[in-house]
Design a protein around this motif. Structure first.
Motif, PDB file in Angstrom:
ATOM      1  N   GLU A 186      -6.110 -13.948   2.389  1.00 42.63           N
ATOM      2  CA  GLU A 186      -6.065 -13.517   3.784  1.00 42.63           C
ATOM      3  C   GLU A 186      -4.669 -13.077   4.201  1.00 42.63           C
ATOM      4  N   LYS A 187      -3.630 -13.710   3.657  1.00 37.41           N
ATOM      5  CA  LYS A 187      -2.257 -13.279   3.947  1.00 37.41           C
ATOM      6  C   LYS A 187      -2.031 -11.847   3.467  1.00 37.41           C
ATOM      7  N   TYR A 188      -2.532 -11.557   2.283  1.00 39.12           N
ATOM      8  CA  TYR A 188      -2.356 -10.220   1.724  1.00 39.12           C
ATOM      9  C   TYR A 188      -3.144  -9.186   2.527  1.00 39.12           C
ATOM     10  N   LEU A 189      -4.359  -9.519   2.882  1.00 40.34           N
ATOM     11  CA  LEU A 189      -5.164  -8.585   3.676  1.00 40.34           C
ATOM     12  C   LEU A 189      -4.502  -8.305   5.017  1.00 40.34           C
ATOM     13  N   ALA A 190      -3.942  -9.337   5.646  1.00 38.65           N
ATOM     14  CA  ALA A 190      -3.246  -9.137   6.920  1.00 38.65           C
ATOM     15  C   ALA A 190      -2.055  -8.206   6.741  1.00 38.65           C
ATOM     16  N   GLY A 191      -1.315  -8.370   5.643  1.00 33.63           N
ATOM     17  CA  GLY A 191      -0.181  -7.488   5.373  1.00 33.63           C
ATOM     18  C   GLY A 191      -0.605  -6.053   5.160  1.00 33.63           C
ATOM     19  N   PHE A 192      -1.676  -5.848   4.401  1.00 33.03           N
ATOM     20  CA  PHE A 192      -2.179  -4.495   4.179  1.00 33.03           C
ATOM     21  C   PHE A 192      -2.609  -3.851   5.498  1.00 33.03           C
ATOM     22  N   ARG A 193      -3.316  -4.603   6.313  1.00 33.27           N
ATOM     23  CA  ARG A 193      -3.787  -4.040   7.592  1.00 33.27           C
ATOM     24  C   ARG A 193      -2.617  -3.714   8.509  1.00 33.27           C
ATOM     25  N   GLU A 194      -1.616  -4.580   8.519  1.00 35.78           N
ATOM     26  CA  GLU A 194      -0.434  -4.341   9.342  1.00 35.78           C
ATOM     27  C   GLU A 194       0.287  -3.079   8.905  1.00 35.78           C
ATOM     28  N   ASN A 195       0.126  -2.723   7.630  1.00 40.93           N
ATOM     29  CA  ASN A 195       0.792  -1.534   7.079  1.00 40.93           C
ATOM     30  C   ASN A 195      -0.142  -0.333   6.981  1.00 40.93           C
ATOM     31  N   GLY A 196      -1.205  -0.328   7.747  1.00 42.41           N
ATOM     32  CA  GLY A 196      -1.969   0.892   7.934  1.00 42.41           C
ATOM     33  C   GLY A 196      -3.193   1.095   7.078  1.00 42.41           C
ATOM     34  N   LEU A 197      -3.546   0.116   6.217  1.00 39.60           N
ATOM     35  CA  LEU A 197      -4.777   0.254   5.427  1.00 39.60           C
ATOM     36  C   LEU A 197      -5.955  -0.176   6.298  1.00 39.60           C
ATOM     37  N   GLN A 198      -6.752   0.786   6.709  1.00 38.85           N
ATOM     38  CA  GLN A 198      -7.780   0.538   7.714  1.00 38.85           C
ATOM     39  C   GLN A 198      -9.078  -0.004   7.141  1.00 38.85           C
ATOM     40  N   GLN A 199      -9.341   0.289   5.858  1.00 39.26           N
ATOM     41  CA  GLN A 199     -10.572  -0.199   5.220  1.00 39.26           C
ATOM     42  C   GLN A 199     -10.218  -0.977   3.966  1.00 39.26           C
ATOM     43  N   ILE A 200      -9.845  -2.245   4.145  1.00 41.93           N
ATOM     44  CA  ILE A 200      -9.417  -3.074   3.031  1.00 41.93           C
ATOM     45  C   ILE A 200     -10.290  -4.321   2.979  1.00 41.93           C
ATOM     46  N   LYS A 201     -10.769  -4.642   1.786  1.00 41.39           N
ATOM     47  CA  LYS A 201     -11.502  -5.891   1.591  1.00 41.39           C
ATOM     48  C   LYS A 201     -11.073  -6.484   0.260  1.00 41.39           C
ATOM     49  N   ALA A 202     -11.484  -7.718   0.008  1.00 35.84           N
ATOM     50  CA  ALA A 202     -11.001  -8.429  -1.178  1.00 35.84           C
ATOM     51  C   ALA A 202     -12.156  -9.014  -1.977  1.00 35.84           C
ATOM     52  N   THR A 203     -11.904  -9.160  -3.278  1.00 35.34           N
ATOM     53  CA  THR A 203     -12.819  -9.845  -4.182  1.00 35.34           C
ATOM     54  C   THR A 203     -12.008 -10.747  -5.099  1.00 35.34           C
ATOM     55  N   THR A 204     -12.522 -11.923  -5.356  1.00 37.13           N
ATOM     56  CA  THR A 204     -11.898 -12.853  -6.296  1.00 37.13           C
ATOM     57  C   THR A 204     -12.729 -12.894  -7.575  1.00 37.13           C
ATOM     58  N   ILE A 205     -12.055 -12.742  -8.707  1.00 37.77           N
ATOM     59  CA  ILE A 205     -12.707 -12.830 -10.011  1.00 37.77           C
ATOM     60  C   ILE A 205     -12.608 -14.272 -10.490  1.00 37.77           C
ATOM     61  N   GLU A 206     -13.749 -14.922 -10.655  1.00 41.24           N
ATOM     62  CA  GLU A 206     -13.758 -16.332 -11.022  1.00 41.24           C
ATOM     63  C   GLU A 206     -13.331 -16.545 -12.478  1.00 41.24           C
ATOM     64  N   ASN A 207     -12.777 -17.737 -12.719  1.00 43.19           N
ATOM     65  CA  ASN A 207     -12.354 -18.139 -14.064  1.00 43.19           C
ATOM     66  C   ASN A 207     -11.397 -17.106 -14.654  1.00 43.19           C
ATOM     67  N   CYS A 208     -10.364 -16.800 -13.884  1.00 46.33           N
ATOM     68  CA  CYS A 208      -9.506 -15.671 -14.241  1.00 46.33           C
ATOM     69  C   CYS A 208      -8.125 -15.861 -13.637  1.00 46.33           C
ATOM     70  N   GLY A 209      -7.096 -15.415 -14.364  1.00 41.41           N
ATOM     71  CA  GLY A 209      -5.733 -15.455 -13.869  1.00 41.41           C
ATOM     72  C   GLY A 209      -5.206 -14.071 -13.553  1.00 41.41           C
ATOM     73  N   HIS A 210      -3.949 -13.853 -13.913  1.00 38.29           N
ATOM     74  CA  HIS A 210      -3.254 -12.623 -13.544  1.00 38.29           C
ATOM     75  C   HIS A 210      -3.758 -11.402 -14.317  1.00 38.29           C
ATOM     76  N   PHE A 211      -4.176 -11.595 -15.555  1.00 34.26           N
ATOM     77  CA  PHE A 211      -4.572 -10.464 -16.401  1.00 34.26           C
ATOM     78  C   PHE A 211      -6.082 -10.253 -16.302  1.00 34.26           C
ATOM     79  N   SER A 212      -6.536  -9.911 -15.112  1.00 27.03           N
ATOM     80  CA  SER A 212      -7.977  -9.887 -14.833  1.00 27.03           C
ATOM     81  C   SER A 212      -8.745  -8.975 -15.772  1.00 27.03           C
ATOM     82  N   ALA A 213      -8.228  -7.775 -16.003  1.00 24.38           N
ATOM     83  CA  ALA A 213      -8.960  -6.814 -16.830  1.00 24.38           C
ATOM     84  C   ALA A 213      -9.071  -7.291 -18.269  1.00 24.38           C
ATOM     85  N   GLU A 214      -8.077  -8.039 -18.741  1.00 25.23           N
ATOM     86  CA  GLU A 214      -8.103  -8.607 -20.087  1.00 25.23           C
ATOM     87  C   GLU A 214      -9.011  -9.827 -20.143  1.00 25.23           C
TER      88      GLU A 214
END
Length: 284
Positions: free
Chosen positions: A238-266
């Motif tokens: 939510e902190k990140y989404l608030a920052g994005f919205r404050e900086n002009g991203l009007q259509q931003i949403k988030a998804t969390t990938i379970e059982n996963c760290g920083h290297f999500s695609a790997e």
């Protein structure tokens, strides 16, 4: 299934890997540090039936052998735009992880009407809340170290595999381990001294990135954007989404990938590919 080619932008040859039918919408993937295009290999396999998928080696890294003068994310975004234009890509979803996510953000601000949608993965954006909180976290010590001129290259050159493996270990999700074969391929992508420098220059440009992002703060972006993080990163999304919205991203949403760290695609290519598919379908 992959086709490799060089695309020249401003006389710089960039390694481009593609798969899937060119008649389909394009998913364009930009890796982070310390990886190369192979970071998205598993995701590409899973998307190629429905999409035209493209991944690059950031200029100077891997098989993109000519380094850039500037590694500001805005400058790299101009080269990404050059690839899109050269290949006449339409209906593009730009996906970036880590430093690639910072490039994706810069692209959205520089060319707000060029993309159909964008995905920013596993990263904080310079100058966008909670950036200062991230920078001040002692756990993120490497931001400062990589910003030092020349010293990281001196200490890491010839020891890329050992140094990078520290990050592969501590930033991956619980119980996850990147294979030895993949670690070796990533280390090889930075084994040239100019490639190693290019990787550190991604960090050395953070101050310039902060200034660029501050200057573009009030540029509104109506492009749909997905912010994606791994559950084991323990991020307050939510902190990140608030920052994005404050900086002009009007259509931003988030998804969390379970059982996963920083290297999500790997770590979870199936789940990342599914998240991208669902996002594209929901924004049509």
């Amino acid at each position: 299934m992959f086709t490799h080619r060089e695309v020249h932008v401003k006389e710089v040859p960039i390694h481009v890997v593609e798969a899937g039918p060119i008649s389909k919408p394009t998913v364009f993937l930009i890796h982070g540090w310390p990886t190369c295009w192979l970071e998205f290999e598993g995701v590409m396999h899973r998307l190629a039936e429905e999409y035209h998928v493209i991944a690059i080696d950031i200029p100077g890294i891997g098989n993109s052998v000519i380094p850039l003068q500037s590694y500001s994310k805005r400058n790299i975004a101009e080269y990404v735009r050059g690839i899109m234009d050269h290949m006449n890509l339409q209906d593009v979803t730009l996906v970036g992880c880590d430093a690639g996510g910072q490039v994706t953000y810069a692209f959205l601000k520089s060319f707000p009407d060029r993309l159909s949608r964008a995905v920013v993965m596993n990263v904080a954006i310079p100058g966008v809340d909670p950036w200062n909180e991230v920078k001040s976290n002692p756990y993120i010590w490497h931001f400062g170290f990589h910003n030092v001129p020349e010293l990281p290259e001196i200490l890491v050159s010839g020891k890329e595999l050992s140094y990078f493996s520290f990050f592969y270990n501590v930033l991956a999700g619980k119980g996850k381990r990147m294979s030895d074969a993949r670690r070796t391929l990533y280390a090889e992508a930075y084994s040239r001294l100019d490639a190693l420098k290019a990787g550190f220059d991604l960090y050395r440009s953070f101050h310039e990135d902060e200034q660029d992002n501050a200057a573009s703060k009030h540029v509104t972006v109506s492009t749909p954007v997905l912010y994606l993080r791994g559950s084991d990163e323990n991020t307050d999304i939510e902190k990140y989404l608030a920052g994005f919205r404050e900086n002009g991203l009007q259509q931003i949403k988030a998804t969390t990938i379970e059982n996963c760290g920083h290297f999500s695609a790997e770590e979870q290519p199936e789940r990342v590919a599914m998240a991208i598919k669902e996002f594209i379908h929901s924004s049509l």
